[in-house]
Scaffold this active site. Sequence first.
Site, PDB file in Angstrom:
ATOM      1  N   ASN A 154       0.841  -1.203   0.000  1.00 18.85           N
ATOM      2  CA  ASN A 154       0.000   0.000   0.000  1.00 18.85           C
ATOM      3  C   ASN A 154       0.878   1.256   0.000  1.00 18.85           C
ATOM      4  O   ASN A 154       2.051   1.206   0.398  1.00 18.85           O
ATOM      5  CB  ASN A 154      -0.890   0.032   1.245  1.00 18.85           C
ATOM      6  CG  ASN A 154      -2.010  -1.002   1.216  1.00 18.85           C
ATOM      7  OD1 ASN A 154      -2.618  -1.237   0.178  1.00 18.85           O
ATOM      8  ND2 ASN A 154      -2.280  -1.615   2.368  1.00 18.85           N
TER       9      ASN A 154
ATOM     10  N   CYS B 186      -5.076  -7.926  -3.569  1.00 18.59           N
ATOM     11  CA  CYS B 186      -5.537  -6.733  -4.276  1.00 18.59           C
ATOM     12  C   CYS B 186      -6.181  -7.205  -5.572  1.00 18.59           C
ATOM     13  O   CYS B 186      -5.489  -7.728  -6.461  1.00 18.59           O
ATOM     14  CB  CYS B 186      -4.355  -5.819  -4.556  1.00 18.59           C
ATOM     15  SG  CYS B 186      -4.837  -4.422  -5.558  1.00 18.59           S
ATOM     16  N   GLY B 187      -7.488  -7.058  -5.671  1.00 22.82           N
ATOM     17  CA  GLY B 187      -8.212  -7.607  -6.826  1.00 22.82           C
ATOM     18  C   GLY B 187      -7.951  -6.848  -8.116  1.00 22.82           C
ATOM     19  O   GLY B 187      -7.679  -7.438  -9.161  1.00 22.82           O
ATOM     20  N   ASN B 188      -8.033  -5.494  -8.052  1.00 23.08           N
ATOM     21  CA  ASN B 188      -7.763  -4.715  -9.267  1.00 23.08           C
ATOM     22  C   ASN B 188      -6.317  -4.896  -9.698  1.00 23.08           C
ATOM     23  O   ASN B 188      -6.013  -5.005 -10.888  1.00 23.08           O
ATOM     24  CB  ASN B 188      -8.047  -3.228  -9.025  1.00 23.08           C
ATOM     25  CG  ASN B 188      -9.527  -2.944  -8.834  1.00 23.08           C
ATOM     26  OD1 ASN B 188     -10.376  -3.594  -9.436  1.00 23.08           O
ATOM     27  ND2 ASN B 188      -9.840  -1.976  -7.979  1.00 23.08           N
TER      28      ASN B 188
ATOM     29  N   ASN C 290      -8.139 -10.137   2.527  1.00 26.76           N
ATOM     30  CA  ASN C 290      -7.932  -8.861   3.234  1.00 26.76           C
ATOM     31  C   ASN C 290      -9.290  -8.403   3.790  1.00 26.76           C
ATOM     32  O   ASN C 290     -10.348  -8.805   3.301  1.00 26.76           O
ATOM     33  CB  ASN C 290      -7.245  -7.816   2.331  1.00 26.76           C
ATOM     34  CG  ASN C 290      -8.002  -7.526   1.063  1.00 26.76           C
ATOM     35  OD1 ASN C 290      -8.823  -8.324   0.625  1.00 26.76           O
ATOM     36  ND2 ASN C 290      -7.756  -6.379   0.449  1.00 26.76           N
TER      37      ASN C 290
ATOM     38  N   ASN D 206     -10.683  -2.150   5.260  1.00 26.47           N
ATOM     39  CA  ASN D 206     -11.159  -1.412   4.083  1.00 26.47           C
ATOM     40  C   ASN D 206     -12.663  -1.213   4.260  1.00 26.47           C
ATOM     41  O   ASN D 206     -13.380  -2.197   4.517  1.00 26.47           O
ATOM     42  CB  ASN D 206     -10.873  -2.222   2.823  1.00 26.47           C
ATOM     43  CG  ASN D 206      -9.390  -2.510   2.652  1.00 26.47           C
ATOM     44  OD1 ASN D 206      -8.614  -1.620   2.352  1.00 26.47           O
ATOM     45  ND2 ASN D 206      -8.978  -3.757   2.873  1.00 26.47           N
TER      46      ASN D 206
ATOM     47  N   GLU E 174      -9.883   2.893   1.590  1.00 35.15           N
ATOM     48  CA  GLU E 174      -8.972   1.758   1.747  1.00 35.15           C
ATOM     49  C   GLU E 174      -7.972   1.915   2.887  1.00 35.15           C
ATOM     50  O   GLU E 174      -7.375   2.986   3.041  1.00 35.15           O
ATOM     51  CB  GLU E 174      -8.155   1.575   0.451  1.00 35.15           C
ATOM     52  CG  GLU E 174      -8.779   0.621  -0.509  1.00 35.15           C
ATOM     53  CD  GLU E 174      -7.779   0.201  -1.589  1.00 35.15           C
ATOM     54  OE1 GLU E 174      -8.239  -0.150  -2.655  1.00 35.15           O
ATOM     55  OE2 GLU E 174      -6.554   0.237  -1.353  1.00 35.15           O
ATOM     56  N   ARG E 175      -7.780   0.815   3.556  1.00 37.52           N
ATOM     57  CA  ARG E 175      -6.694   0.709   4.537  1.00 37.52           C
ATOM     58  C   ARG E 175      -5.354   0.984   3.834  1.00 37.52           C
ATOM     59  O   ARG E 175      -5.113   0.484   2.733  1.00 37.52           O
ATOM     60  CB  ARG E 175      -6.715  -0.723   5.091  1.00 37.52           C
ATOM     61  CG  ARG E 175      -5.592  -1.062   6.009  1.00 37.52           C
ATOM     62  CD  ARG E 175      -5.748  -2.447   6.524  1.00 37.52           C
ATOM     63  NE  ARG E 175      -5.454  -3.455   5.504  1.00 37.52           N
ATOM     64  CZ  ARG E 175      -5.197  -4.721   5.781  1.00 37.52           C
ATOM     65  NH1 ARG E 175      -5.239  -5.134   7.031  1.00 37.52           N
ATOM     66  NH2 ARG E 175      -4.941  -5.578   4.828  1.00 37.52           N
TER      67      ARG E 175
ATOM     68  N   CYS F  21     -11.936  -0.442  -5.384  1.00 36.93           N
ATOM     69  CA  CYS F  21     -11.208  -1.475  -4.642  1.00 36.93           C
ATOM     70  C   CYS F  21     -11.778  -2.823  -5.096  1.00 36.93           C
ATOM     71  O   CYS F  21     -12.953  -3.113  -4.851  1.00 36.93           O
ATOM     72  CB  CYS F  21     -11.399  -1.268  -3.142  1.00 36.93           C
ATOM     73  SG  CYS F  21     -10.683  -2.599  -2.169  1.00 36.93           S
TER      74      CYS F  21
ATOM     75  N   THR G 247     -11.122  -6.059  -4.261  1.00 39.93           N
ATOM     76  CA  THR G 247     -11.563  -6.998  -3.225  1.00 39.93           C
ATOM     77  C   THR G 247     -12.782  -6.430  -2.503  1.00 39.93           C
ATOM     78  O   THR G 247     -13.672  -7.182  -2.096  1.00 39.93           O
ATOM     79  CB  THR G 247     -10.410  -7.288  -2.239  1.00 39.93           C
ATOM     80  OG1 THR G 247      -9.781  -6.051  -1.878  1.00 39.93           O
ATOM     81  CG2 THR G 247      -9.392  -8.244  -2.842  1.00 39.93           C
TER      82      THR G 247
HETATM   83  N1  LIG Z   1      -7.270  -1.866  -3.999  1.00 35.85           N
HETATM   84  C1  LIG Z   1      -7.112  -3.215  -3.679  1.00 35.85           C
HETATM   85  C2  LIG Z   1      -6.941  -3.581  -2.252  1.00 35.85           C
HETATM   86  C3  LIG Z   1      -5.577  -3.123  -1.783  1.00 35.85           C
HETATM   87  C4  LIG Z   1      -5.267  -3.579  -0.395  1.00 35.85           C
HETATM   88  C5  LIG Z   1      -5.985  -2.847   0.678  1.00 35.85           C
HETATM   89  N2  LIG Z   1      -5.637  -1.465   0.756  1.00 35.85           N
HETATM   90  C6  LIG Z   1      -5.667  -3.550   2.008  1.00 35.85           C
HETATM   91  O1  LIG Z   1      -4.785  -3.082   2.763  1.00 35.85           O
HETATM   92  O2  LIG Z   1      -6.294  -4.580   2.272  1.00 35.85           O
HETATM   93  C7  LIG Z   1      -8.071  -4.091  -4.457  1.00 35.85           C
HETATM   94  O3  LIG Z   1      -8.328  -3.749  -5.617  1.00 35.85           O
HETATM   95  O4  LIG Z   1      -8.484  -5.146  -3.980  1.00 35.85           O
END
Ligand SMILES: N[C@@H](CCC[C@H](N)C(=O)O)C(=O)O
Length: 329
Positions: free
Chosen positions: A71, A80-82, A169, A205, A223-224, A232, A234
């Site tokens: 991050n 991280c899904g995207n 996550n 998140n 987001e965290r 996001c 996920t």
């Molecule tokens: N943007 C992401 C998730 C990224 C991680 C998130 N900030 C965390 O710390 O869990 C996605 O597209 O999933």
Amino acid sequence: MAQLLKVHGSQNQFFILDQTELKTKLSQAELVALTKQITDPTKGLLDGADGVLVIDHTDHADALGSMQVINTDGSIASMCGNGLRTVSRYLADKYHQDAFKVETMDSDLAVHRETSLAPGVPTFSVEISPVTFNKESLPFKNLGGDTLVDRKVPAFAKDLTFTAIAVPNPHLISFVSEDVLHSDLLGRLGRSLNQPNNYFPDGVNVSFAQILDHNQLFVRTYERGVGFTNACGTGMSATSLAFCLNHPNEADFEETIAVYNPGGMVKTRVHDDDGSYHIDLIGNATFTHQIDLPEADLHVNNLTRAKISDTGEQIDYLNFVNNLKQQEV
Ligand SMILES: N[C@@H](CCC[C@H](N)C(=O)O)C(=O)O
């Protein structure tokens, strides 16, 4: 010379670094220092990003590579899904394969190239799993039960219900009205649960979702480790599962759900295998820029000699987004 890519999935922006192409891999401390610098909107490159996706070798069966997610604040995310869609495209192009697995922190996830969402918009489907609800895996505490599914939490908001899902996550989800979606509540809640707090010791998140129609959502996420993001992956996947569980008359397992977000739109499909869930996340994997710089500069976090070239792909992505807007009118 070393190469980085600036990429996005639904305009959730990242830099990709392939450690396997370097003469000397960056240490973990160097990766974290680079992430904090390059993703910074003022001191970094290309207006910064939400994180860095680090690709490395894997020895896991059927996997073409591994992905680590860092991050923007330097914290490590399990998924991280995207980002996984963009890493999938990178590995697919590099190894000329369209279906394979990618090693992530907790599991090896199946990915494949999909029919493009629009002309010039490379599209990938990625598996989002494992899915858990228990307080140990998120983790959470002081929320009055072992799971939190569609329950009121007055400490978070008087009139809303919340669902907590790890994919893996952690995500906290609430279905809200359009007014609440655009109020300052999401920012306040997201900020308070991502500093030392009594409920989510590792942060969480936070997503607010508005139901637009049958199998249609709009999702906004704080987001965290990042703050507000365009999308996001996920979060949208976990929210789709909560949609099927909490609003069974408005969402269907096994059917395509359209999830609109501030950066565009993705599709999800939620699978229920006898109470064990996984989700397909389908969306763009856009490479906007290539960045070349001396490898030695990466190790000392010096970005001043970076040479940036535009791939031209963003125009096609923006056409896709503009067409979505016209369809909505
Ligand atoms: N943007 C992401 C998730 C990224 C991680 C998130 N900030 C965390 O710390 O869990 C996605 O597209 O999933």
